[in-house]
Scaffold this active site. Structure first.
Site, PDB file in Angstrom:
ATOM      1  N   TYR A 144      16.773 -14.088   1.714  1.00 60.11           N
ATOM      2  CA  TYR A 144      16.300 -13.522   0.337  1.00 60.11           C
ATOM      3  C   TYR A 144      17.361 -14.273  -0.781  1.00 60.11           C
ATOM      4  O   TYR A 144      18.419 -14.300  -0.597  1.00 60.11           O
ATOM      5  CB  TYR A 144      17.175 -12.049   0.422  1.00 60.11           C
ATOM      6  CG  TYR A 144      16.095 -11.256   1.291  1.00 60.11           C
ATOM      7  CD1 TYR A 144      14.885 -11.597   1.678  1.00 60.11           C
ATOM      8  CD2 TYR A 144      16.079 -10.010   1.762  1.00 60.11           C
ATOM      9  CE1 TYR A 144      13.886 -11.184   2.454  1.00 60.11           C
ATOM     10  CE2 TYR A 144      15.621  -9.363   2.676  1.00 60.11           C
ATOM     11  CZ  TYR A 144      14.318  -9.854   2.907  1.00 60.11           C
ATOM     12  OH  TYR A 144      13.351  -9.218   3.855  1.00 60.11           O
ATOM     13  N   SER A 149       7.609  -2.973   1.679  1.00 59.40           N
ATOM     14  CA  SER A 149       6.962  -2.881   0.651  1.00 59.40           C
ATOM     15  C   SER A 149       6.138  -1.784   0.543  1.00 59.40           C
ATOM     16  O   SER A 149       4.706  -1.785   0.405  1.00 59.40           O
ATOM     17  CB  SER A 149       5.983  -4.160   0.673  1.00 59.40           C
ATOM     18  OG  SER A 149       6.462  -5.378   0.349  1.00 59.40           O
ATOM     19  N   PRO A 150       7.013  -0.725   0.400  1.00 67.49           N
ATOM     20  CA  PRO A 150       6.297   0.722   0.514  1.00 67.49           C
ATOM     21  C   PRO A 150       5.546   1.106  -0.660  1.00 67.49           C
ATOM     22  O   PRO A 150       4.694   1.975  -0.786  1.00 67.49           O
ATOM     23  CB  PRO A 150       7.355   1.566   0.687  1.00 67.49           C
ATOM     24  CG  PRO A 150       8.484   1.035   0.170  1.00 67.49           C
ATOM     25  CD  PRO A 150       8.344  -0.532   0.374  1.00 67.49           C
ATOM     26  N   LEU A 151       5.668   0.166  -1.891  1.00 63.27           N
ATOM     27  CA  LEU A 151       5.134   0.696  -3.037  1.00 63.27           C
ATOM     28  C   LEU A 151       4.107  -0.426  -3.497  1.00 63.27           C
ATOM     29  O   LEU A 151       3.385  -0.456  -4.643  1.00 63.27           O
ATOM     30  CB  LEU A 151       6.004   0.960  -4.090  1.00 63.27           C
ATOM     31  CG  LEU A 151       7.114   2.077  -3.858  1.00 63.27           C
ATOM     32  CD1 LEU A 151       7.880   2.025  -5.071  1.00 63.27           C
ATOM     33  CD2 LEU A 151       6.215   3.245  -3.837  1.00 63.27           C
ATOM     34  N   GLY A 207      -1.531  -5.464  -1.182  1.00 60.25           N
ATOM     35  CA  GLY A 207      -1.602  -6.639  -0.952  1.00 60.25           C
ATOM     36  C   GLY A 207      -0.464  -7.244  -0.295  1.00 60.25           C
ATOM     37  O   GLY A 207       0.262  -6.465   0.421  1.00 60.25           O
TER      38      GLY A 207
END
Ligand SMILES: NC(=O)c1ccc[n+]([C@@H]2O[C@H](COP(=O)([O-])OP(=O)(O)OC[C@H]3O[C@@H](n4cnc5c(N)ncnc54)[C@H](OP(=O)(O)O)[C@@H]3O)[C@@H](O)[C@H]2O)c1
Length: 305
Positions: free
Chosen positions: A52, A215-217, A220
């Site tokens: 990251y 990526s819960p929100l 794609g």
């Protein structure tokens, strides 16, 4: 904030975790505000990876909190390894080097959890087992998990590992629902019936492996949030309608939708905005009904058979 017990109850984690993928873009002061907001809201679980920000996210985190052995105890740290520049690498050397790098950048002696980030088809499971044993016996990693793996890949690892896989981190939002779709479309001739993950939802529930939702929100893959997005009018109308009933924002409803699943899925939220984070944490105070859950699922364009 409610807690979630993982690793057969040995880890008491906040039921919402903060993903630190994007904090490399923050100043030390901004990161400090975000992390302190998380702590004030009851978040104790922080997700990192060696890649990251090219390692910068872990450094920014440690600097922002002035890491020292006392402060370290406030956090449950998870990091990941195995993605390199243009290839995947689960070799013993790389796993050991990667953990050393994360420990150095986070200014800590140990990781609570270490995940294998993305399957390496050239993996030799004996090597992974050796690396995990070295990391565990030296006290550098307490627990191990995987990310983006299917059921048989975990079974293969389990044949060789001396340590239990406790977590599988997978992409999941109301607009990325593959793990739910195939289980509700068994033996149908539509696309939703295609089982792309080896029944990973059921497998993880059977094996007491906590699923974490990355990526819960987003829709794609990193295309942006579906919230307040014109591409998803029906979904936003439904979420807003339920948000008004529950007295929270749309952001909280999107996370409550994940928390409502009885598999006790652990959302890893990636906001860098303290106000968004406060809204998200309200999800822990509400519960969607079964009907509301299905209404949101359908409003995202998912069809029931
Ligand atoms: N294992 C894997 O392969 C993998 C892959 C990707 C990510 N992850 C992990 O999952 C974590 C979360 O991923 P993500 O960052 O893609 O997840 P996310 O929480 O779905 O998305 C966060 C993004 O959505 C934006 N956003 C827009 N409206 C928002 C709202 N109302 N509330 C909150 N956020 C809003 C955020 O912007 P603001 O910052 O302005 O709020 C931020 O850019 C990462 O930090 C990482 O730890 C793992």
């Amino acid at each position: 904030m409610k807690n979630k017990y993982i690793a057969n109850g040995e880890i008491s984690a906040s039921e919402i975790a903060l993903g630190c993928m994007r904090i490399n873009s923050l100043s030390s002061r901004e990161a400090s505000t975000l992390i302190n907001t998380a702590l004030e809201e009851g978040i104790n679980f922080f997700d990192h990876a060696d890649i990251y920000g090219g390692g910068k996210s872990e450094e920014v985190f440690a600097d922002a909190v002035n890491m020292n052995p006392t402060i370290r105890e406030k956090f449950i740290f998870q990091s990941k390894c195995g993605i390199r520049d243009g290839y995947f690498d689960f070799s013993k050397e790389h796993i050991l080097d990667s953990v050393e790098g994360s420990l150095k950048r986070l200014k800590t002696d140990y990781l609570d959890v270490m995940l294998l980030h993305r399957p390496d088809t050239l993996m030799e499971p004996e090597e992974v087992a050796e690396a995990f044993s070295i990391l565990h016996s030296s006290g550098k990693v307490r627990y191990f998990g995987v990310s983006n793996q299917n059921a048989m890949q975990i079974e293969l690892l389990n044949k060789y590992l001396n340590h239990k896989i406790i977590i599988n981190q997978l992409q999941l939002s109301v607009t990325n629902t593959g793990m739910f779709d195939s289980g509700m479309n068994v033996n149908m001739k539509n696309n939703s019936s295609i089982n792309r993950d080896g029944s990973i939802l059921e497998y993880c529930r059977l094996k007491d492996i906590t699923i974490q939702a990355w990526s819960p929100l987003q829709y794609g893959t990193f295309e942006g949030s579906f919230l307040n997005n014109d591409k998803f009018p029906e979904l936003n109308n439904k979420i807003n309608e339920i948000a008004a009933i529950k007295g929270v924002t749309n952001t909280a409803i999107a996370i409550a939708w994940i928390l409502r699943h009885p598999a006790k899925i652990h959302p890893i939220v990636g906001t860098t905005n303290p106000n968004h984070l406060k809204e998200i944490c309200k999800a822990s105070q509400i519960q969607l009904t079964r009907q509301e859950w299905y209404e949101i699922y359908r409003a995202a364009g998912n069809k029931l058979p």
